[in-house]
Design a protein around this motif. Structure first.
Motif, PDB file in Angstrom:
ATOM      1  N   LEU A 183      -5.862   6.152   9.795  1.00 55.28           N
ATOM      2  CA  LEU A 183      -5.239   6.621   8.554  1.00 55.28           C
ATOM      3  C   LEU A 183      -5.071   5.398   7.660  1.00 55.28           C
ATOM      4  N   LEU A 184      -5.771   5.387   6.542  1.00 55.31           N
ATOM      5  CA  LEU A 184      -5.706   4.265   5.610  1.00 55.31           C
ATOM      6  C   LEU A 184      -4.783   4.601   4.450  1.00 55.31           C
ATOM      7  N   ASN A 185      -4.159   3.574   3.922  1.00 59.39           N
ATOM      8  CA  ASN A 185      -3.235   3.729   2.794  1.00 59.39           C
ATOM      9  C   ASN A 185      -3.714   2.827   1.662  1.00 59.39           C
ATOM     10  N   TRP A 186      -3.862   3.434   0.491  1.00 56.61           N
ATOM     11  CA  TRP A 186      -4.267   2.681  -0.705  1.00 56.61           C
ATOM     12  C   TRP A 186      -3.107   2.625  -1.686  1.00 56.61           C
ATOM     13  N   GLN A 187      -2.818   1.438  -2.214  1.00 63.74           N
ATOM     14  CA  GLN A 187      -1.773   1.277  -3.221  1.00 63.74           C
ATOM     15  C   GLN A 187      -2.310   0.427  -4.357  1.00 63.74           C
ATOM     16  N   ALA A 188      -2.145   0.946  -5.567  1.00 62.87           N
ATOM     17  CA  ALA A 188      -2.590   0.205  -6.741  1.00 62.87           C
ATOM     18  C   ALA A 188      -1.731  -1.039  -6.928  1.00 62.87           C
ATOM     19  N   LYS A 189      -2.328  -2.058  -7.513  1.00 60.70           N
ATOM     20  CA  LYS A 189      -1.629  -3.305  -7.851  1.00 60.70           C
ATOM     21  C   LYS A 189      -1.048  -3.988  -6.624  1.00 60.70           C
ATOM     22  N   ARG A 190      -1.757  -3.844  -5.489  1.00 58.06           N
ATOM     23  CA  ARG A 190      -1.319  -4.539  -4.285  1.00 58.06           C
ATOM     24  C   ARG A 190      -2.501  -5.292  -3.710  1.00 58.06           C
ATOM     25  N   ASN A 191      -2.235  -6.408  -3.136  1.00 61.05           N
ATOM     26  CA  ASN A 191      -3.278  -7.208  -2.520  1.00 61.05           C
ATOM     27  C   ASN A 191      -2.947  -7.391  -1.031  1.00 61.05           C
ATOM     28  N   PRO A 192      -3.750  -6.814  -0.137  1.00 56.88           N
ATOM     29  CA  PRO A 192      -4.963  -6.046  -0.394  1.00 56.88           C
ATOM     30  C   PRO A 192      -4.639  -4.611  -0.832  1.00 56.88           C
ATOM     31  N   LEU A 193      -5.658  -3.973  -1.439  1.00 57.74           N
ATOM     32  CA  LEU A 193      -5.475  -2.595  -1.880  1.00 57.74           C
ATOM     33  C   LEU A 193      -5.282  -1.650  -0.697  1.00 57.74           C
ATOM     34  N   TRP A 194      -5.969  -1.933   0.414  1.00 58.48           N
ATOM     35  CA  TRP A 194      -6.007  -1.023   1.555  1.00 58.48           C
ATOM     36  C   TRP A 194      -5.263  -1.621   2.750  1.00 58.48           C
TER      37      TRP A 194
END
Length: 526
Positions: A508-519
């Motif tokens: 289960l992957l989580n993506w968040q904008a404006k975060r490093n890393p994105l994933w």
């Protein structure tokens, strides 16, 4: 039986602990729902079991408190002591409710009405707490009489109960919601209608739980009259060196003592319904209290009442606090019932699991670990409501009551479809998701991938080919997000194995904008 009831006690105790003026509206919440509210809050439309957001919309100035049974028990001890100054044989039912055998006290004070007046005045004068008193045959009827400030004549409890709603069967410390709902759907909406059924029909349709409720609806005692004074060898005593002066230590010791106490009764086919807690301090002071219970006590129930009592003894702020630590604690079964009486499931634990030899061995092992590492070293998981997988499990210290929160199985917005991951990482693991051209994949304003995911690299390792994927599912419950732009999304992927000997893996992957890393990797499926 005479019952003294302090209305809305959880709210009264919370307000007193916080120094909140009595004229302000207040409510106590558990699992984001109202469990008790003040009369002023009810006048504004706040009701029990109402969600917090709705309650605050109806009463914006509502003071919000969290449920705390230890606080309720600690602040209720002065009320019990005030009742004990007038009458003997006081039994604490739960924080907010005290029961007293009425026959001897009413004769001494010149009748039931005179006794009630003295109790209300004395408790109010000594503690500043408002209370209501009811008298009836049996604890259940007397409690409902106290809710209405009624003195029911002897032998007329069934007539008093008959017009009341069957919802009265669902009292604190009981779990009769399903039974009450079933009775209502069958058209049995009053206690009198339920009591009119034959006992044989009730047992055949509703089982032992229905039989107990049927006895209550008929104005009878909670249990058949098979009570007896237990033999002395069932008493459990524990000496402490150094003496106990802290509630948390006493609560931890109570778990082991409660297990021994319950095992001794269970081995004889008995269960405790009135628990005597007796303590001796280092300076010889004698402390005692009797707790009455409508149903047989489990080990967890025994430990809870010992903890509540120590809250009252060791944290009382006035002169009633003992001058030294507790050097000896004794638990006595003041009243027992046969294990076969009403078939109340004496072999069930506090979480409803059966006490098998394997479960008992595991429990002893966990208690041993707690003894080595401390009370907060062992946890078990219970289901919880939430959107993400990490929010759907709550850890409970071993020995505490393992009860899921209300609404944990409800359909939550943006909840993951299908099964939750078997492993949820406490700290998200960084990942890098790329398309077939090696460009990092992101999520667009329309909640779609910029390009299909082709390869996933975890913690800077070698990339693994994506065999299948599902999503993305946006998480919109973020009030700070700009309207129309997703900030968080979840994706399920299946990756090929690193070698022929290693099987595929689902993440289960989580993506968040404006975060490093994105994933990041939020969880892993078995």
């Amino acid at each position: 039986m005479l019952v003294l009831w302090c209305p809305d006690w959880p709210v009264v105790a919370a307000g007193a602990a916080a120094g909140l003026p009595a004229h302000l509206p207040a409510a106590v919440f558990a699992a984001n729902r109202v469990v008790a509210c003040s009369a002023i809050a009810r006048a504004s439309g706040v009701r029990r079991d109402m969600r917090r957001r709705e309650a605050q919309s109806r009463c914006p100035e509502l003071a919000v408190f969290a449920e705390d049974q230890d606080r309720d028990a600690r602040l209720f001890e002065p009320v019990v002591a005030a009742v004990e100054e007038l009458v003997v044989g006081v039994e604490a039912v739960r924080p907010g409710v005290v029961a007293v055998p009425v026959s001897g006290a009413s004769g001494y004070f010149g009748g039931e009405h005179r006794l009630v007046e003295l109790l209300v005045d004395h408790v109010s004068g000594q503690t500043g707490v408002e209370c209501q008193v009811g008298v009836a045959d049996g604890l259940f009827a007397a409690t409902l009489a106290a809710h209405r400030s009624v003195l029911v004549e002897e032998g007329t409890a069934a007539r008093f109960l008959a017009p009341l709603s069957v919802t009265e069967l669902e009292q604190p410390d009981t779990d009769r919601a399903e039974l009450v709902d079933l009775l209502r759907r069958l058209g049995l909406r009053t206690l009198g209608a339920f009591a009119a059924l034959s006992e044989q029909d009730v047992v055949g349709r509703f089982g032992s739980e229905g039989l107990l409720a049927h006895r209550l609806a008929n104005g009878q005692d909670e249990r058949p009259p098979h009570r007896r004074r237990p033999p002395p060898e069932l008493f459990v005593t524990k000496a402490f060196d150094p003496p106990l002066e802290r509630v948390d230590v006493a609560a931890f010791m109570a778990k082991t003592l409660a297990g021994r106490f319950h095992s001794g009764l269970s081995s004889r086919g008995l269960a405790c319904t009135r628990l005597g807690i007796y303590a001796t301090t280092e300076r010889g002071e004698e402390l005692s209290r009797i707790w009455r219970c409508a149903e047989p006590l489990t080990p967890e129930g025994i430990a809870d009442r010992v903890r509540w009592q120590f809250e009252g003894w060791l944290r009382t702020r006035d002169g009633q606090r003992p001058t030294a630590g507790v050097s000896e604690l004794r638990l006595e079964p003041e009243e027992t019932v046969e294990g076969t009486a009403l078939q109340l499931g004496l072999w069930q634990g506090g979480d409803g699991g059966e006490h098998t030899p394997e479960a008992d061995r595991a429990a002893r092992a966990l208690v041993h670990v707690q003894g080595l590492l401390g009370p907060d070293s062992v946890f078990t998981a219970v289901p919880e409501g939430g959107r993400g997988p990490a929010e759907r499990v709550r850890l409970v210290p071993w020995g505490d009551q393992r009860m899921p929160s209300d609404g944990h199985d409800a359909s939550w917005p943006e909840q993951l479809p299908g099964l939750s991951p078997a492993t949820v990482f406490e700290e998200p693991v960084p990942a890098f998701v790329t398309d077939a051209e090696g460009v990092e994949v992101s999520v667009t304003d329309r909640y779609a991938f910029t390009d299909p995911p082709h390869q996933v690299s975890i913690e800077g390792g070698a990339g693994r080919h994506v065999l299948a994927w599902a999503g993305p599912w946006p998480v919109l419950a973020r009030w700070w997000a700009p309207e129309g732009r997703p900030t968080t999304a979840r994706v399920q992927v299946v990756l090929e194995g690193m070698s022929g000997a290693q099987s595929e893996v689902a993440l289960l992957l989580n993506w968040q904008a404006k975060r490093n890393p994105l994933w990041t990797v939020e969880g892993m499926y078995d």
